[in-house]
Design a protein around this motif. Structure first.
Motif, PDB file in Angstrom:
ATOM      1  N   ILE A  66      65.316 -43.677  -1.769  1.00 24.81           N
ATOM      2  CA  ILE A  66      64.564 -42.776  -2.475  1.00 24.81           C
ATOM      3  C   ILE A  66      65.211 -41.428  -2.644  1.00 24.81           C
ATOM      4  CG2 ILE A  66      62.707 -44.070  -1.836  1.00 24.81           C
ATOM      5  CD1 ILE A  66      61.830 -41.463  -0.213  1.00 24.81           C
ATOM      6  N   GLY A  67      64.777 -40.514  -3.372  1.00 28.93           N
ATOM      7  CA  GLY A  67      65.327 -39.247  -3.495  1.00 28.93           C
ATOM      8  C   GLY A  67      64.772 -38.364  -2.442  1.00 28.93           C
ATOM      9  N   GLU A  68      65.291 -37.124  -2.493  1.00 33.56           N
ATOM     10  CA  GLU A  68      64.989 -36.314  -1.363  1.00 33.56           C
ATOM     11  C   GLU A  68      63.824 -35.552  -1.455  1.00 33.56           C
ATOM     12  OE1 GLU A  68      67.344 -32.780   1.070  1.00 33.56           O
ATOM     13  OE2 GLU A  68      68.344 -33.785  -0.590  1.00 33.56           O
ATOM     14  N   HIS A  69      63.660 -34.873  -2.692  1.00 31.99           N
ATOM     15  CA  HIS A  69      62.473 -33.755  -2.813  1.00 31.99           C
ATOM     16  C   HIS A  69      61.876 -34.301  -4.143  1.00 31.99           C
ATOM     17  CE1 HIS A  69      64.930 -31.533  -0.013  1.00 31.99           C
ATOM     18  NE2 HIS A  69      63.581 -31.668   0.483  1.00 31.99           N
ATOM     19  N   SER A  70      60.499 -33.466  -4.531  1.00 20.49           N
ATOM     20  CA  SER A  70      60.066 -33.772  -5.679  1.00 20.49           C
ATOM     21  C   SER A  70      60.693 -33.298  -6.702  1.00 20.49           C
ATOM     22  CB  SER A  70      58.427 -32.820  -5.544  1.00 20.49           C
ATOM     23  OG  SER A  70      57.900 -33.641  -4.501  1.00 20.49           O
ATOM     24  N   ASN A  71      60.520 -33.948  -8.020  1.00 22.58           N
ATOM     25  CA  ASN A  71      61.063 -33.615  -9.075  1.00 22.58           C
ATOM     26  C   ASN A  71      62.744 -33.862  -9.430  1.00 22.58           C
ATOM     27  OD1 ASN A  71      58.746 -32.746 -10.688  1.00 22.58           O
ATOM     28  ND2 ASN A  71      58.583 -31.155  -9.247  1.00 22.58           N
ATOM     29  N   ASP A  72      63.366 -34.523  -8.279  1.00 20.91           N
ATOM     30  CA  ASP A  72      64.852 -34.724  -7.965  1.00 20.91           C
ATOM     31  C   ASP A  72      65.200 -35.698  -9.254  1.00 20.91           C
ATOM     32  OD1 ASP A  72      65.329 -33.053  -5.959  1.00 20.91           O
ATOM     33  OD2 ASP A  72      65.871 -34.877  -4.514  1.00 20.91           O
ATOM     34  N   TYR A  73      64.174 -36.543  -9.656  1.00 20.37           N
ATOM     35  CA  TYR A  73      64.578 -37.534 -10.751  1.00 20.37           C
ATOM     36  C   TYR A  73      65.708 -38.514 -10.134  1.00 20.37           C
ATOM     37  CZ  TYR A  73      61.656 -34.848 -13.353  1.00 20.37           C
ATOM     38  OH  TYR A  73      60.491 -34.202 -13.986  1.00 20.37           O
ATOM     39  N   PHE A  74      65.900 -38.850  -8.917  1.00 14.78           N
ATOM     40  CA  PHE A  74      66.786 -39.644  -8.411  1.00 14.78           C
ATOM     41  C   PHE A  74      66.744 -41.013  -8.876  1.00 14.78           C
ATOM     42  CE2 PHE A  74      68.187 -42.324  -4.861  1.00 14.78           C
ATOM     43  CZ  PHE A  74      69.490 -41.820  -4.594  1.00 14.78           C
ATOM     44  N   GLY A  75      68.018 -41.343  -9.521  1.00 16.18           N
ATOM     45  CA  GLY A  75      68.006 -42.829 -10.102  1.00 16.18           C
ATOM     46  C   GLY A  75      67.882 -42.649 -11.702  1.00 16.18           C
ATOM     47  N   ILE A  76      67.917 -41.256 -12.295  1.00 20.72           N
ATOM     48  CA  ILE A  76      67.853 -41.312 -13.900  1.00 20.72           C
ATOM     49  C   ILE A  76      69.209 -41.821 -14.369  1.00 20.72           C
ATOM     50  CG2 ILE A  76      69.178 -39.195 -13.866  1.00 20.72           C
ATOM     51  CD1 ILE A  76      67.067 -38.464 -16.175  1.00 20.72           C
ATOM     52  N   ALA A  77      70.361 -42.017 -13.516  1.00 15.31           N
ATOM     53  CA  ALA A  77      71.347 -42.783 -14.022  1.00 15.31           C
ATOM     54  C   ALA A  77      72.198 -43.407 -12.578  1.00 15.31           C
ATOM     55  CB  ALA A  77      72.498 -41.902 -14.310  1.00 15.31           C
ATOM     56  N   VAL A  78      72.401 -44.684 -12.805  1.00 15.08           N
ATOM     57  CA  VAL A  78      73.074 -45.614 -11.913  1.00 15.08           C
ATOM     58  C   VAL A  78      74.236 -46.341 -12.481  1.00 15.08           C
ATOM     59  CG1 VAL A  78      70.915 -45.804 -10.711  1.00 15.08           C
ATOM     60  CG2 VAL A  78      71.479 -47.661 -12.311  1.00 15.08           C
ATOM     61  N   ALA A  79      74.993 -46.733 -11.361  1.00 13.96           N
ATOM     62  CA  ALA A  79      76.343 -47.481 -11.842  1.00 13.96           C
ATOM     63  C   ALA A  79      76.662 -48.136 -10.822  1.00 13.96           C
ATOM     64  CB  ALA A  79      77.429 -46.763 -12.309  1.00 13.96           C
ATOM     65  N   ILE A  80      77.132 -49.620 -10.654  1.00 15.02           N
ATOM     66  CA  ILE A  80      77.661 -50.415  -9.754  1.00 15.02           C
ATOM     67  C   ILE A  80      79.184 -50.875 -10.013  1.00 15.02           C
ATOM     68  CG2 ILE A  80      76.709 -52.322 -10.651  1.00 15.02           C
ATOM     69  CD1 ILE A  80      75.884 -53.149  -7.754  1.00 15.02           C
ATOM     70  N   ASN A  81      79.996 -50.914  -8.944  1.00 14.85           N
ATOM     71  CA  ASN A  81      81.529 -51.467  -9.399  1.00 14.85           C
ATOM     72  C   ASN A  81      81.435 -53.094  -9.443  1.00 14.85           C
ATOM     73  OD1 ASN A  81      81.093 -52.281  -6.697  1.00 14.85           O
ATOM     74  ND2 ASN A  81      83.026 -51.636  -5.898  1.00 14.85           N
ATOM     75  N   ALA A  82      82.404 -53.347  -9.887  1.00 15.94           N
ATOM     76  CA  ALA A  82      82.594 -54.812 -10.112  1.00 15.94           C
ATOM     77  C   ALA A  82      82.113 -55.830  -8.982  1.00 15.94           C
ATOM     78  CB  ALA A  82      84.024 -55.159 -10.528  1.00 15.94           C
ATOM     79  N   LYS A  83      82.546 -55.558  -7.694  1.00 19.36           N
ATOM     80  CA  LYS A  83      82.074 -56.134  -6.626  1.00 19.36           C
ATOM     81  C   LYS A  83      80.782 -56.183  -6.139  1.00 19.36           C
ATOM     82  CE  LYS A  83      84.104 -57.255  -1.964  1.00 19.36           C
ATOM     83  NZ  LYS A  83      84.979 -56.603  -0.800  1.00 19.36           N
TER      84      LYS A  83
END
Length: 326
Positions: free
Chosen positions: A72-89
């Motif tokens: 989870i994000g740290e504080h209110s209104n951080d919008y943690f997860g607005i962009a995500v990426a994962i590598n091939a493995k």
């Protein structure tokens, strides 16, 4: 936001407007975790593939299961997860949080927000006893804003178990309202991360070094923060196009990147492609700026918004471009 590993058996999902995760904690902790207003969260799912009588994969009975408690994000209104990426493995992830206010202002002051933004990189691996002792979270689900180990609900150290551990300190936006982390992408091995910063109209690339241990907890915030834990690759990519950095994509080996600007030219939008020159250690634009040539409109209501999303193939010689109002 979503992304998938190369094998197609692990998916990362960002929920940047997530407000609460009380159903994942015991009742004794509900007071502590009851209000997570737009902190955001990230979920990682693994595929449990079933087979039919002949031994062939059976999509009807295969299931997706949450592989770890959410981060989870740290504080209110951080919008943690607005962009995500994962590598091939599937063992490295990057997560953007455009609403984060650290360290330009005290992030705990909820009445003041500067939206400088940050990106966090996590790696799934076994950890040492010293890493467990230093970085294990007090509550087993949340991120604290410093290098952190997500304990998967464990209360005791298991040397054979894999945990998500933050690779480096936060990569942070450098100016007020930068919205650093609005877009992210990782190359195949997860050692190059591309980050878009829409309000600064720029994109940046960083090389992620391998660490055997996480950095020192609670680093001192710099008054003019720069993402020094990683090595920047080439120069900042900047443009006059509005919201340049709204979307980014990188090819398999991290040498070609695409950057979208969905409000360029009165919301028509544009996409630029860049290639890295190792001899000059710089990025150069590859070809002309890509713009919609027909069937588009402009303006805030009907503008094509070309470059809302972008994707590159492994070689970096084919690109897919989304325009949500085209």
């Amino acid at each position: 936001s979503v992304d998938m590993n190369q094998a197609g058996d692990r998916v990362i999902v960002g929920a940047y407007y997530s407000n609460s995760y009380t159903r994942y904690v015991s009742s004794s902790n509900n007071d502590k975790h009851a209000a997570y207003s737009r902190k955001g969260a990230v979920f990682i799912f693994d595929l449990t593939e079933a087979t039919d009588g002949s031994g062939a994969p059976d999509a009807h009975t295969s299931t997706w299961n949450l592989s770890h408690p959410m981060i989870i994000g740290e504080h209110s209104n951080d919008y943690f997860g607005i962009a995500v990426a994962i590598n091939a493995k599937g063992d490295r992830i990057s997560v953007g949080a455009t609403g984060s206010d650290t360290p330009l202002l005290d992030n705990k002051n909820t009445s003041i927000h500067n939206n400088s933004g940050h990106v966090r990189i996590f790696e799934e691996r076994t950890v040492s006893q010293s890493e467990w002792d230093s970085y294990n979270t007090t509550d087993m689900l949340s991120s604290t804003g410093f290098p952190i180990l997500i304990a998967n609900g464990s209360t005791t150290y298991d040397p054979t178990k894999k945990y998500w551990i933050q690779l480096e300190e936060d990569l942070q936006g450098e100016t007020t309202s930068a919205q650093f982390g609005r877009s992210v992408d990782l190359d195949s091995d997860g050692k190059t991360v591309i980050i878009g910063s829409t309000n600064n109209k720029e994109a940046e690339a960083y090389f992620l070094r391998d660490f055997t241990a996480a950095p020192t907890p609670q680093p001192t915030a710099s008054p003019t923060p720069t993402p020094t834990p990683s090595d920047q690759i080439g120069q900042d990519l900047t443009s006059t196009d509005t919201r340049f950095g709204n979307s980014v994509a990188v090819n398999s080996d991290g040498t070609i990147i695409a950057v979208g600007a969905d409000q360029a030219s009165n919301y028509r939008g544009s996409v630029k492609v860049f290639e890295y020159n190792s001899a000059t250690e710089s990025w150069g634009q590859k070809g002309s700026t890509i713009i919609p040539d027909q069937g588009y409109s402009t303006g805030t209501t009907y503008g094509a918004r070309w470059g809302t999303s972008v994707s590159l193939n492994a070689a970096g010689d084919r690109i897919a471009i989304g325009g949500r109002h085209y």
